[in-house]
Design an enzyme around this catalytic site. Structure first.
Site, mmCIF file in Angstrom:
data_model
loop_
_atom_site.group_PDB
_atom_site.id
_atom_site.type_symbol
_atom_site.label_atom_id
_atom_site.label_comp_id
_atom_site.label_asym_id
_atom_site.label_seq_id
_atom_site.Cartn_x
_atom_site.Cartn_y
_atom_site.Cartn_z
ATOM 1 N N TRP B 323 0.471 4.003 6.110
ATOM 2 C CA TRP B 323 1.785 3.547 6.451
ATOM 3 C C TRP B 323 1.475 1.879 6.848
ATOM 4 C CZ3 TRP B 323 3.188 0.215 10.680
ATOM 5 C CH2 TRP B 323 4.588 0.193 10.764
ATOM 6 N N HIS B 324 0.532 1.496 7.105
ATOM 7 C CA HIS B 324 0.051 0.134 7.318
ATOM 8 C C HIS B 324 -0.066 -0.827 6.272
ATOM 9 C CE1 HIS B 324 -0.471 1.406 11.646
ATOM 10 N NE2 HIS B 324 -0.316 0.237 11.881
ATOM 11 N N GLY B 325 -0.290 -0.069 5.194
ATOM 12 C CA GLY B 325 -0.755 -0.811 3.912
ATOM 13 C C GLY B 325 -1.350 -0.158 2.895
ATOM 14 N N PHE B 462 3.581 -5.194 6.549
ATOM 15 C CA PHE B 462 3.686 -3.749 6.508
ATOM 16 C C PHE B 462 5.059 -3.139 6.415
ATOM 17 C CE2 PHE B 462 -0.064 -4.345 9.512
ATOM 18 C CZ PHE B 462 -0.747 -4.342 8.526
#
Lengths: 325, 462
Positions: B323-325, B462
């Site tokens: 999800w963060h990247g 993000f």
């Protein structure tokens, strides 16, 4: 439907914001008195300002050098004054600063140096890069900053509306007088080599005012105009530069080298003429001709600065020249 | 428009003036919030407004339709439509190039050529935040936890509410949506905490996070720096990301509070955590609870034995990392935290050692996680990790330590105060003069380090 209800009135809101606003005004007033009780302003928070502050301080320090190097960043980064001192046997100080300044500021810096010494140097070497000679004007921010610093005044370069508010609040006084001890990280390769502004300043002091450029030459560095001439501003300031020197002090002129990959045949033939013309307008006593006007691209960190390795060989050549004088 | 830019300060002043001074109905004021939110978001790139609107409209109509149809399988199909629309947009904009590129590299390493087309699209700012917020609405309507709204303006304003639009907190419809549908009360406490949160949040971002960022970039941005300085740079990054992200959350909560809204607490002194699970109860709470409620528990949570629980933890943290990247180091970061969460379900420190030992171990885990998070690539991780043990120091080590301690000091002082008082607002009971002094000190220091254009927040990517 009603959208909002407020639990407070205007009086309560003023009670919340009033003390904050009053304290801001009171603090701003107190800060205006800062020059009376705080140390001198020294907001050397980036590389350029750290260099200008160090060289201004160095110019005000009694060193009684035999030879003073002065000029733009090519003088600062291409010549190692400590090495030249040890090889030539003559005490050398480097007051080279940044290319964003002008000849007038170089003159003021030199004057400051002369006034701080017991005896004047026997020689002053003015080293500038051909790019500096054609520059029509200096950076106003840099010139104003160093002028303020020399006078011990606070400087604030804010141009936006909120920055102007900061000026009225006295934010620059906090930066320059209360937080001047804070080391600021340098960017990219300069950060890797020197680390922080304070470490760069320490390095420069140890090397009699000289620094190094750790970067590598990029292909874009070899692009740009190949037309060189001396700008009107430089011609004008050159006439008065020599008058700063005592009669017994000789003015020597040198031009920093350009990368061979940048110089075409036409420019190659024009560079000695440019140097002579510059020397004539300065009424210099000697042109240092044994320093090359071009060098291999591998010796360059940028179009104007040599690599640390080439800095050493270049400095040795100057030391040999000075030893022979 | 960045919170820490001059344009935002003008925007906020103008908005607050309109909001307080002009008498409007609830719908009118929601419309004002919606207009301001779209202006705020369109300031980056107006084209991405269409994506935001499309995502919101799909979920609005899916929400209404779920309630209208009685058939469970049709409800499921509607939820699937919402999932495909939201996660599809996220997949195209955020993950397509990453997965296709990785697959292409894999094939090439096996000697096969596979020229898949790449999209090279710009990632719309905040897409991961607003899609998750919007998605939670349809999921909650499907589960019967939230009543669907037929007020389109209120719903659009809920998804695009500008204080928390681009970096959270990711609000649930059950908390935020009703606040758009009923009369809001701007309280004295709300105004006071709001003002403090905005000032303190700005201080955390402009003074602390940006300066920690300069310190961590010196080492992480330069692959030549060697030795134990990597440890200090990782500490600097850990503080940077905390101050950057929690600073944003504070400003968001502060603005919302001054408008009469209440947003959830997103950070609760995470560096005081004494175990990895404690850390995740304190760090980015709106995201960790989102993953808990919509992924971990639906997977079975801890109800089907320890092996299934560990599997669920690993899957949840893997997805949280992703999800963060779109990068393998984010995957590795998620897996690292997943593994540590699993390990701590088995390992128990002796009672007397637990508070200090647990805190120390948790910080080692969290900060090594930041190394994985900040690194540029897997090779970079190997290189950085190998440098952690080298007792070599650059000549500028002294300046680095001095800078690091200088910026850590105000943060630690505030956090210890908050921890000891057991509240996030220990300054509120102070006398007005002391409170004002604290605020003014923060305002002056923020002004000293202020950058007119603003430095982007880390979580915007993000």
């Amino acid at each position: 439907m009603k959208s909002h209800s407020y639990e407070f009135d205007m009086r309560w809101l003023l009670g919340l914001l009033g003390p904050v606003l009053l304290l801001i005004v009171a603090s701003a007033c107190c800060l205006r008195l800062a020059p009376l009780f705080l140390p001198q302003a020294r907001d050397a928070w980036d590389m350029d300002r750290a260099i200008m502050a160090t060289q201004t301080d160095l110019a005000a320090t009694q060193s009684n050098a035999d030879i003073v190097l002065i000029g733009d960043s090519s003088c600062l980064m291409n010549l190692d004054a400590a090495l030249i001192s040890s090889l030539s046997g003559k005490k050398v100080v480097n007051l080279g600063t940044v290319s964003f300044l002008n000849m007038e500021v170089f003159g003021t810096l030199l004057k400051r140096y002369m006034e701080s010494q017991e005896h004047p140097p026997s020689k002053v070497i003015l080293m500038t890069h051909p790019d500096f000679l054609r520059r029509a004007s200096a950076s106003r921010m840099h010139v104003e900053w160093i002028e303020h610093y020399m006078k011990g005044l606070d400087y604030w370069s804010g141009s936006t509306s909120w920055k102007s508010v900061g000026r009225y609040m006295g934010v620059h006084l906090i930066q320059g007088r209360l937080l001047s001890w804070l080391p600021r990280p340098l960017k990219a390769e300069f950060g890797s080599l020197f680390g922080f502004t304070k470490d760069l300043e320490r390095y420069m002091k140890q090397h009699h005012g000289s620094a190094l450029d750790p970067r590598s030459l990029q292909s874009e560095d070899l692009k740009g105009s190949r037309e060189y001439r001396i700008s009107t501003a430089n011609m004008r300031h050159a006439e008065s530069f020599k008058s700063i020197l005592p009669v017994d002090t000789d003015l020597l002129v040198a031009l920093s080298p350009l990368p061979e990959g940048f110089v075409d045949a036409s420019l190659q033939s024009e560079l000695p003429e440019l140097r002579s013309q510059w020397s004539a307008s300065l009424k210099a006593d000697t042109i240092i001709q044994m320093l090359p006007l071009t060098m291999p691209d591998a010796d360059f960190a940028s179009k104007t600065h040599l690599t640390p390795k080439a800095n050493q060989t270049y400095s040795k050549r100057l030391a040999l020249f000075l030893k022979g004088l | 428009m960045l919170f820490n830019s001059e344009s935002f300060l003008w925007f906020l002043l103008a908005f607050l003036l309109l909001y307080y001074a002009v008498r409007m109905s609830l719908s009118g004021r929601n419309l004002l919030i919606l207009g301001a939110s779209y202006l705020f978001y369109g300031w980056w790139d107006w084209r991405f407004l269409f994506l935001l609107m499309a995502s919101s409209l799909v979920d609005f109509y899916v929400g209404l339709s779920i309630r209208k149809v009685a058939d469970v399988s049709r409800q499921k199909r509607l939820v699937l439509l919402s999932l495909v629309a939201n996660l599809g947009a996220l997949g195209i904009f955020k993950y397509y190039d990453f997965f296709v590129g990785s697959f292409q590299n894999l094939l090439e390493s096996m000697g096969w050529s596979a020229p898949f087309p790449m999209l090279h699209v710009i990632l719309p700012v905040g897409i991961s935040f607003y899609t998750f917020q919007s998605l939670s609405y349809t999921l909650d309507v499907y589960r019967g936890k939230v009543e669907p709204t037929s007020n389109l303006v209120a719903f659009l304003a809920y998804v695009s509410f500008f204080p928390q639009l681009v970096a959270g907190p990711i609000e649930r419809a059950s908390n935020l949506l009703p606040q758009f549908l009923a009369e809001r009360k701007v309280t004295k406490l709300g105004m006071e905490t709001g003002l403090w949160l905005i000032i303190w949040g700005m201080f955390k971002k402009v003074v602390l996070a940006d300066n920690f960022g300069l310190l961590s970039d010196m080492v992480y941005g330069d692959q030549q720096v060697e030795g134990a300085i990597v440890v200090l740079a990782t500490i600097a990054f850990g503080f940077q990301i905390y101050c950057d992200f929690s600073g944003y959350s504070d400003i968001a909560r502060g603005i919302a509070s001054m408008l009469g809204f209440s947003l959830m607490l997103n950070f609760n002194l995470p560096y005081f955590a004494t175990s990895p699970s404690d850390f995740w109860r304190r760090w980015h709470i709106s995201l960790s609870t989102w993953f808990r409620d919509y992924l971990y528990i639906p997977l079975g949570g801890n109800q089907a034995g320890s092996t299934a629980m560990m599997r669920n933890l690993m899957i949840t943290m893997l997805v949280a990392g992703l999800w963060h990247g779109a990068g393998w180091h984010f995957v590795l970061w998620g897996l690292w935290h997943g593994a540590m969460l699993c390990l701590f379900t088995r390992v128990r420190l002796p009672g007397r050692l637990q508070p200090v030992g647990g805190w120390f171990l948790t910080m080692l885990i969290v900060f090594y996680g930041w190394l994985l998070f900040r690194a540029e690539s897997l090779e970079h991780i190997v290189w950085l990790t190998s440098n952690l043990w080298l007792l070599r120091f650059p000549v500028w080590m002294g300046s680095y330590v001095l800078s690091l301690l200088t910026f850590m000091l105000p943060l630690l002082a505030m956090q210890v105060w908050q921890y000891r008082k057991g509240t996030m607002y220990p300054m509120l009971p102070l006398r007005p003069l002391f409170k004002a002094s604290l605020m003014v000190a923060c305002i002056f220091l923020t002004a000293v380090f202020w950058n007119a254009e603003g430095t982007p927040f880390i979580y915007f990517q993000f």
